[in-house]
Design an enzyme around this catalytic site. Structure first.
Site, PDB file in Angstrom:
ATOM      1  N   ARG A  43       1.014  -0.727  -0.039  1.00  0.00           N
ATOM      2  CA  ARG A  43      -0.327  -0.099  -0.111  1.00  0.00           C
ATOM      3  C   ARG A  43       1.181   1.331   0.214  1.00  0.00           C
ATOM      4  O   ARG A  43       0.406   2.466  -0.560  1.00  0.00           O
ATOM      5  CB  ARG A  43      -0.945   0.625   1.157  1.00  0.00           C
ATOM      6  CG  ARG A  43      -1.976  -1.511   0.700  1.00  0.00           C
ATOM      7  CD  ARG A  43      -3.050  -0.893   2.069  1.00  0.00           C
ATOM      8  NE  ARG A  43      -4.078  -1.944   1.593  1.00  0.00           N
ATOM      9  CZ  ARG A  43      -4.587  -2.300   2.928  1.00  0.00           C
ATOM     10  NH1 ARG A  43      -4.567  -2.331   4.275  1.00  0.00           N
ATOM     11  NH2 ARG A  43      -5.814  -3.269   2.777  1.00  0.00           N
ATOM     12  N   LYS A 103     -19.256 -16.486   1.639  1.00  0.00           N
ATOM     13  CA  LYS A 103     -20.739 -16.627   1.483  1.00  0.00           C
ATOM     14  C   LYS A 103     -20.887 -15.665   0.656  1.00  0.00           C
ATOM     15  O   LYS A 103     -20.648 -14.518  -0.391  1.00  0.00           O
ATOM     16  CB  LYS A 103     -20.267 -15.199   2.724  1.00  0.00           C
ATOM     17  CG  LYS A 103     -20.401 -15.807   4.529  1.00  0.00           C
ATOM     18  CD  LYS A 103     -20.409 -15.432   5.423  1.00  0.00           C
ATOM     19  CE  LYS A 103     -20.387 -15.611   6.707  1.00  0.00           C
ATOM     20  NZ  LYS A 103     -20.497 -14.963   7.715  1.00  0.00           N
ATOM     21  N   GLY A 131     -10.128  -8.472  -0.915  1.00  0.00           N
ATOM     22  CA  GLY A 131      -8.479  -8.750  -0.132  1.00  0.00           C
ATOM     23  C   GLY A 131      -7.745 -10.884  -0.509  1.00  0.00           C
ATOM     24  O   GLY A 131      -7.118 -10.539  -0.779  1.00  0.00           O
ATOM     25  N   GLY A 150     -13.590  -3.852  -0.382  1.00  0.00           N
ATOM     26  CA  GLY A 150     -14.871  -3.130   0.660  1.00  0.00           C
ATOM     27  C   GLY A 150     -15.280  -2.203  -1.181  1.00  0.00           C
ATOM     28  O   GLY A 150     -16.502  -1.774  -1.361  1.00  0.00           O
TER      29      GLY A 150
HETATM   30  P1  AMP Z   1     -14.614 -14.218   1.075  1.00  0.00           P
HETATM   31  O1  AMP Z   1     -14.011 -13.367   2.593  1.00  0.00           O
HETATM   32  O2  AMP Z   1     -15.956 -14.565   1.715  1.00  0.00           O
HETATM   33  O3  AMP Z   1     -13.756 -13.809  -0.087  1.00  0.00           O
HETATM   34  O4  AMP Z   1     -14.359 -15.477   1.783  1.00  0.00           O
HETATM   35  C1  AMP Z   1     -12.122 -16.147   1.565  1.00  0.00           C
HETATM   36  C2  AMP Z   1     -12.454 -17.293   2.464  1.00  0.00           C
HETATM   37  O5  AMP Z   1     -13.257 -17.810   1.877  1.00  0.00           O
HETATM   38  C3  AMP Z   1     -11.178 -17.928   2.157  1.00  0.00           C
HETATM   39  O6  AMP Z   1     -10.738 -17.672   3.629  1.00  0.00           O
HETATM   40  C4  AMP Z   1     -11.121 -19.318   2.071  1.00  0.00           C
HETATM   41  O7  AMP Z   1     -10.909 -20.031   3.270  1.00  0.00           O
HETATM   42  C5  AMP Z   1     -12.855 -19.274   1.952  1.00  0.00           C
HETATM   43  N1  AMP Z   1     -13.540 -20.780   1.282  1.00  0.00           N
HETATM   44  C6  AMP Z   1     -13.863 -20.490   0.264  1.00  0.00           C
HETATM   45  N2  AMP Z   1     -14.200 -21.811  -0.141  1.00  0.00           N
HETATM   46  C7  AMP Z   1     -14.551 -22.273   0.751  1.00  0.00           C
HETATM   47  C8  AMP Z   1     -15.622 -23.346   1.066  1.00  0.00           C
HETATM   48  N3  AMP Z   1     -15.322 -24.816  -0.288  1.00  0.00           N
HETATM   49  N4  AMP Z   1     -15.759 -24.231   2.324  1.00  0.00           N
HETATM   50  C9  AMP Z   1     -15.164 -22.845   3.427  1.00  0.00           C
HETATM   51  N5  AMP Z   1     -14.817 -21.824   3.121  1.00  0.00           N
HETATM   52  C10 AMP Z   1     -13.795 -21.182   1.941  1.00  0.00           C
END
Ligand code: AMP
Length: 397
Positions: free
Chosen positions: A35, A198, A354, A377
């Site tokens: 950054r 999510k 991220g 974000g």
């Molecule tokens: P996000 O912050 O929503 O972009 O999610 C990122 C996180 O999702 C990472 O730390 C991944 O380890 C997790 N992730 C990706 N695929 C899966 C999965 N199939 N089950 C659980 N966690 C996951």
């Protein structure tokens, strides 16, 4: 509009909102200075054209006033090295020490103010606090895209005190240009790849992208909410029950708009959430109880590679699996490589958020894609079509 390339900074004092929210280790050393490096072109440009630079940033989330571990004094030495000049530090972002250092600032010199968030007025968007910052300078430059979606004193409110003399730095300008290149002017076929844990963080983006893209590719933990919506068996995989209906609606809307909506057909499943779990491949909609999907499978990886290879514009946000664990990183690695190949073949590729940025860095492919966004974000909100306070403050509505 005024921009950093055509503005005459000569003899001016320029207050620049940067994002120096860098990770520090226990020894207060900078663990990742990307950054800081990103802000160097803007700072040097102002210095070279005769301006004095006053830098302001936040660092971490201090709760109650000053705390040593959140002090920006820890980065002064490294900043001085990056800019090849002795950076002066004011141990308070407003008040006597800031005023004194700012008033004696010479053309080409650099002053760094202490962490803005040592005052709760910063995040509250307090006018009087913003005015105190504004009084230090003649010109306001915002180069902190990562906080552009916040209406804080230093990211938005301060601009009111510079009715004319306000502009974007290079990072802000480039971020806006690169996102517009995908969502407003994307050459077809346009593909959005969305993964991560999510659906909740991503559903608005999916809805907003549906009338802009040709293909949507889904991976990561969020795929199971969609698979559930189609009646699949997902075992113990991640699921957001309250969003199953929303997921169904998004797929229906995609069909209506003729957008290809791709879900993984196979998955790597595991009997626990750990790198040493037993694993096997499985159809993504036939996962037995006691097992969870932690990555996309090889068949899906091949299919996704092909779609990526046939796209002219690609946006990627969110990993395809639990890429932090070596046994579940293959899908993410393949997608990252497919993006690098597509870029070589002339596609425009934008990576943001991220974890996809962490992935692209992990595979050392940062320089092999078109643009890596610095603001997760903020990028997502901009793609969702929201007006970002940091952008509006400078460009107007
Ligand atoms: P996000 O912050 O929503 O972009 O999610 C990122 C996180 O999702 C990472 O730390 C991944 O380890 C997790 N992730 C990706 N695929 C899966 C999965 N199939 N089950 C659980 N966690 C996951």
């Amino acid at each position: 509009m005024k921009n950093i390339d055509n503005y005459d900074f000569n003899g001016k004092k320029v207050i620049v909102r940067v994002d120096f929210n860098v990770p520090l280790n226990e020894k207060m050393e900078i663990a990742d200075d990307s950054r800081m490096r990103a802000a160097v072109p803007t700072i040097q440009k102002i210095r070279q054209s005769g301006g004095g630079v006053i830098l302001m940033s936040h660092l971490g989330r201090p709760k109650n006033g000053p705390e040593d571990k959140f002090s920006l004094k820890h980065i002064v030495r490294h900043l001085s090295a990056l800019l090849d000049t002795d950076v002066v530090f004011a141990d308070d972002c407003i008040g006597e020490s800031a005023r004194r250092s700012a008033s004696s600032l010479q053309p080409g010199a650099v002053l760094l103010l202490e962490n803005l968030r040592f005052y709760k007025e910063e995040t509250a968007g307090d006018e009087a606090f913003a005015k105190k910052l504004a009084d230090l300078a003649d010109v306001y430059v915002n180069d902190a895209f990562g906080t552009a979606h916040r209406a804080h004193a230093s990211t938005a409110v301060i601009a009111n005190f510079f009715p004319e003399e306000k502009l974007f730095g290079y990072i802000m300008g480039n971020e806006i240009k690169s996102i517009d290149k995908v969502v407003k002017e994307g050459e077809k076929p346009v593909t959005a790849i969305l993964g991560g844990a999510k659906v909740s963080g991503k559903i608005e983006i999916i809805n907003h992208l549906l009338d802009k893209v040709d293909n949507i590719i889904i991976g990561g933990g969020m795929m199971f909410t969609f698979i559930k919506a189609l009646g699949g068996k997902i075992g113990n995989s991640l699921i957001e029950y309250d969003l199953v209906e929303t997921a169904k609606n998004a797929m229906a809307k995609a069909e209506e708009l003729n957008v290809n909506f791709y879900l993984p057909t196979d998955a790597v499943i595991a009997d626990k959430f750990a790198n040493d779990a037993s694993t096997k491949y499985c159809s993504s909609n036939e996962i037995p109880n006691g097992w969870m999907g932690l990555d996309i499978g090889p068949e899906t990886g091949e299919a996704y590679k092909e779609i990526i290879g046939g796209s002219a514009t690609i946006l990627w946000n969110g990993p395809m699996g639990v890429f932090e664990m070596s046994n579940f990183e293959h899908g993410t690695f393949e997608v990252a490589n497919a993006l690098a190949d597509a870029t070589k073949n002339g596609a425009y590729t934008l990576i943001g958020g991220g974890d996809s940025v962490a992935a692209i860095n992990k595979y050392k492919l940062r320089d092999e894609v078109s643009y890596v966004s610095t603001g997760g974000g903020a990028m997502l909100e901009y793609i969702e079509g929201k007006k970002l306070p940091g952008i509006v403050a400078i460009m107007g509505e």
